[in-house]
Design an enzyme around this catalytic site. Structure first.
Site, PDB file in Angstrom:
ATOM      1  N   CYS A 114       0.837  -1.206   0.000  1.00  9.83           N
ATOM      2  CA  CYS A 114       0.000   0.000   0.000  1.00  9.83           C
ATOM      3  C   CYS A 114       0.874   1.260   0.000  1.00  9.83           C
ATOM      4  O   CYS A 114       1.487   1.571  -1.020  1.00  9.83           O
ATOM      5  CB  CYS A 114      -0.996  -0.023   1.152  1.00  9.83           C
ATOM      6  N   HIS A 223      -3.298  -4.965   0.370  1.00  8.38           N
ATOM      7  CA  HIS A 223      -2.833  -5.335   1.711  1.00  8.38           C
ATOM      8  C   HIS A 223      -2.801  -6.859   1.854  1.00  8.38           C
ATOM      9  O   HIS A 223      -3.713  -7.466   2.426  1.00  8.38           O
ATOM     10  CB  HIS A 223      -3.760  -4.740   2.779  1.00  8.38           C
ATOM     11  N   GLU A 225      -1.124  -8.674   3.837  1.00  7.51           N
ATOM     12  CA  GLU A 225      -1.039  -9.157   5.228  1.00  7.51           C
ATOM     13  C   GLU A 225      -2.409  -9.494   5.788  1.00  7.51           C
ATOM     14  O   GLU A 225      -2.524 -10.320   6.713  1.00  7.51           O
ATOM     15  CB  GLU A 225      -0.336  -8.118   6.109  1.00  7.51           C
TER      16      GLU A 225
END
Length: 265
Positions: A114, A223, A225
């Site tokens: 990001c 994102h 994660e």
């Protein structure tokens, strides 16, 4: 010494709450736990003005990970502030840009998500659209699904990205297209020197970059994660970064090993 690579994770400023809390440095636990789950030793980096100490920290790292977060101040890419540019953190901008520039010079692995892809681009001399909806002229889709008051879950898959199958990203994902989450309103405008785009949103916004040079540096606009626990493809992005950082560590430590003394005749 442990074979697990040390990965630097810069923080973000939490401003002072007068009478309650001095300025603090913070970062989401999700980044740290995801990196640890694939074999990293995460090292949280303070936003120091002291470049000597910051360099001493950097020298211990085997890789640099740049997280999501606030907008990057446009002064760092020599543009005036757009009215829709959000809150910035000059200390974080300065620290992350310096770390990435050092890593580029040393060919130390870098992975950004990001805001991280944007930092990589700015560190390479590129610029950003400060607000996609108002500055990107190709009939942009909505990208800013921010999880304000729980309106959009952070793992909500929003749109697909087209992936360059010949890229490192393409080899890791193993697909031509993948659906991703989306929590940004800024994106790459002018591509930085030495970078190549490797994924695009349906409106053409760049969603991933890699280094053209012999240096492991990758950034993605989404994102991963938030998806790595349930999507093996997203987990591979972190695992491969850690593998490259481990190789860097092994080569670095190997260079420090003293030469064996020849046996006496």
């Amino acid at each position: 010494m442990s074979g697990r690579p040390i990965i630097g994770v810069p923080t973000q400023t939490l401003e002072e709450i007068p009478g309650e809390l001095p300025r603090c440095w913070i970062m989401s636990q999700k980044y740290v736990t995801t990196l640890a789950s694939v074999g990293a030793v995460p090292f949280i980096i303070p936003l120091l003005e002291d470049m000597v100490t910051l360099r001493a920290i950097y020298d211990q790292l085997d890789g640099v990970f740049i997280c999501g977060g606030l907008d990057i101040d446009p002064s760092y890419y020599h543009e005036h502030r757009h009215p829709l540019t959000g809150r910035t953190d000059l200390d974080r901008d300065r620290t992350e840009l310096q770390l990435v520039k050092w890593a580029m010079a040393d060919e130390k692995p870098v992975f950004g998500v990001c805001r991280g892809i944007q930092i990589i681009n700015v560190a390479s001399g590129g610029t950003l659209y400060q607000d996609i909806e108002n500055e990107y002229g190709n009939n942009p889709i909505k990208h800013d699904y921010f999880p304000v008051q729980g309106r959009y879950p952070r793992d909500l898959l929003i749109h697909s990205v087209r992936v360059d199958e010949e890229s490192t990203l393409g080899s890791l994902l193993g697909v031509r297209s993948v659906k991703v989450n989306s929590m940004h309103h800024q994106s790459i405008e002018q591509l930085g020197e030495g970078l190549v785009p490797t994924a695009w949103a349906p409106d053409g916004v760049i969603e991933a970059v890699e280094s053209q040079r012999d240096h492991y540096m990758m950034g993605v606009q989404w994102h991963p994660e938030e998806l790595a626990a349930t999507d093996p493809r997203m987990r591979r992005l972190f695992a491969n970064f850690i593998r490259e950082s481990r190789h860097f560590r092994e080569e670095r430590l190997g260079e420090r090993q003293p030469q064996a003394t020849p046996a006496a005749a």
